[in-house]
Design an enzyme around this catalytic site. Structure first.
Site, PDB file in Angstrom:
ATOM      1  N   LYS A 153       0.864  -1.196   0.000  1.00 59.20           N
ATOM      2  CA  LYS A 153       0.000   0.000   0.000  1.00 59.20           C
ATOM      3  C   LYS A 153       0.897   1.242   0.000  1.00 59.20           C
ATOM      4  CE  LYS A 153      -4.306   1.210   2.351  1.00 59.20           C
ATOM      5  NZ  LYS A 153      -5.100   1.514   1.169  1.00 59.20           N
TER       6      LYS A 153
HETATM    7  N1  PMP Z   1      -7.748  -2.312  -3.104  1.00 56.30           N
HETATM    8  C1  PMP Z   1      -7.185  -1.084  -2.972  1.00 56.30           C
HETATM    9  C2  PMP Z   1      -6.505  -0.502  -4.159  1.00 56.30           C
HETATM   10  C3  PMP Z   1      -7.258  -0.404  -1.746  1.00 56.30           C
HETATM   11  O1  PMP Z   1      -6.721   0.805  -1.617  1.00 56.30           O
HETATM   12  C4  PMP Z   1      -7.931  -1.003  -0.665  1.00 56.30           C
HETATM   13  C5  PMP Z   1      -8.019  -0.283   0.651  1.00 56.30           C
HETATM   14  N2  PMP Z   1      -6.885  -0.550   1.435  1.00 56.30           N
HETATM   15  C6  PMP Z   1      -8.498  -2.270  -0.837  1.00 56.30           C
HETATM   16  C7  PMP Z   1      -8.379  -2.896  -2.064  1.00 56.30           C
HETATM   17  C8  PMP Z   1      -9.193  -2.968   0.295  1.00 56.30           C
HETATM   18  O2  PMP Z   1      -8.254  -3.318   1.274  1.00 56.30           O
HETATM   19  P1  PMP Z   1      -8.669  -3.537   2.790  1.00 56.30           P
HETATM   20  O3  PMP Z   1      -9.839  -4.424   2.789  1.00 56.30           O
HETATM   21  O4  PMP Z   1      -7.467  -4.161   3.393  1.00 56.30           O
HETATM   22  O5  PMP Z   1      -8.992  -2.191   3.348  1.00 56.30           O
END
Ligand code: PMP
Length: 293
Positions: A153
């Site tokens: 991320k």
């Molecule tokens: N895809 C992207 C590109 C994101 O930014 C997020 C948010 N973090 C997610 C998927 C979903 O991830 P999570 O369930 O861990 O928040």
């Protein structure tokens, strides 16, 4: 919205007022998008304020740092403790937490030798709202895994998300669906995708997406309540032949789709598997029991 004159955040080994925390114009992160972040939610449960899956989130933060060579001077438990203190100092229960690891002044393109950790929190309603969303197939693809560490991320990756989201809004839609480098369905700008077809859920494999913690939770819920789910590559045409669809993510939680482009999903949201997952997810984050039916 994100802070006011009373907000206290954690920055560089101390709790400080948000209005007094300062960083520099020469930070490597500001110039090159070379920073990593997380998004977590806390919930007011019957046994007090609980951050949902904090270990998973802070381990991903560490993984993201490692992926691009940013040193991180904190372990998972320290970051969880700091997060609970940030919530307590701001009297927050239902909140969104934003840890950010960024790098000091450096105009070179070499990895950082130190970093700053900031953790802040604010009250934030469901990121994509609570009404079914109208989704547009984006002209933007997710980044190529050969060019970026797409499972991390990283702040700079979100320029891709901003372009896709804005394109959808400019065309009168609520949100975008990005494709992968082969033209198959990938994910949203900040959420993962599930579709329902003939009583079963399908979600793209992790190859070209950020495989979310909420996505893993949905798969766990399916196993617990006996809903079939399969990781499988599919096209937008296959989505336009599906019964229903939803996005999931920490900020968005579980949000149903009304349509994609000009295709409206035939199953009413209340009758969809997504609706069951949405209720089960809510129960899980609130640490409540969930029964089918
Ligand atoms: N895809 C992207 C590109 C994101 O930014 C997020 C948010 N973090 C997610 C998927 C979903 O991830 P999570 O369930 O861990 O928040």
């Amino acid at each position: 919205m994100y802070f006011n004159e009373n907000t206290i955040l954690y920055f560089n080994n101390e709790f400080v007022k948000a209005t007094e925390a300062k960083t520099g114009l020469f930070d490597q992160s500001l110039h090159y998008g070379y920073a990593v972040f997380e998004g977590l939610r806390s919930y007011a449960t019957e046994s007090g304020t609980k951050i949902f899956k904090p270990v998973e989130h802070f381990e991903r933060l560490k993984f993201s740092c490692d992926s691009v060579g940013i040193p991180l001077a904190y372990n998972t438990q320290q970051m969880i403790d700091i997060s609970y203190e940030v919530l307590a100092k701001n009297n927050l229960e239902d909140a969104y937490l934003r840890p950010l690891v960024f790098c000091p002044p450096n105009m070179s393109l070499q990895k950082a030798s130190s970093s700053f950790l900031m953790i802040t929190a604010w009250s934030w309603g469901a990121y994509l709202g609570d009404k079914l969303i109208r989704v547009m197939t984006s002209s933007f693809q997710r980044p190529n895994p050969k060019g970026f560490k797409i499972h991390a991320k990283i702040s700079g990756h979100y320029v891709n998300s901003i372009m896709a989201c804005q394109e959808a809004k400019d065309n009168g839609f609520d949100e975008a669906l990005l494709l992968d480098i082969n033209g198959n369905a990938a994910e949203g700008p900040g959420a993962n995708l599930f579709i329902e077809k003939d009583g079963k859920l399908f979600t793209p494999p992790s190859t070209f997406i950020l495989p979310g913690i909420t996505r893993a939770t949905v798969i766990e819920i399916c196993a617990a309540i006996g809903i079939a789910v399969e990781e499988k590559t599919f096209t937008v045409d296959e989505i336009k032949n599906a019964d229903s669809a939803f996005y999931c993510g920490t900020a968005a939680e579980i949000i149903g789709w009304q349509s994609i482009d000009d295709y409206v999903f035939p199953i009413a949201w209340d009758q969809s598997i997504g609706k069951i997952i949405q209720s089960a997810y809510k129960a899980k984050v609130l640490e409540q029991a969930f029964k089918l039916g």
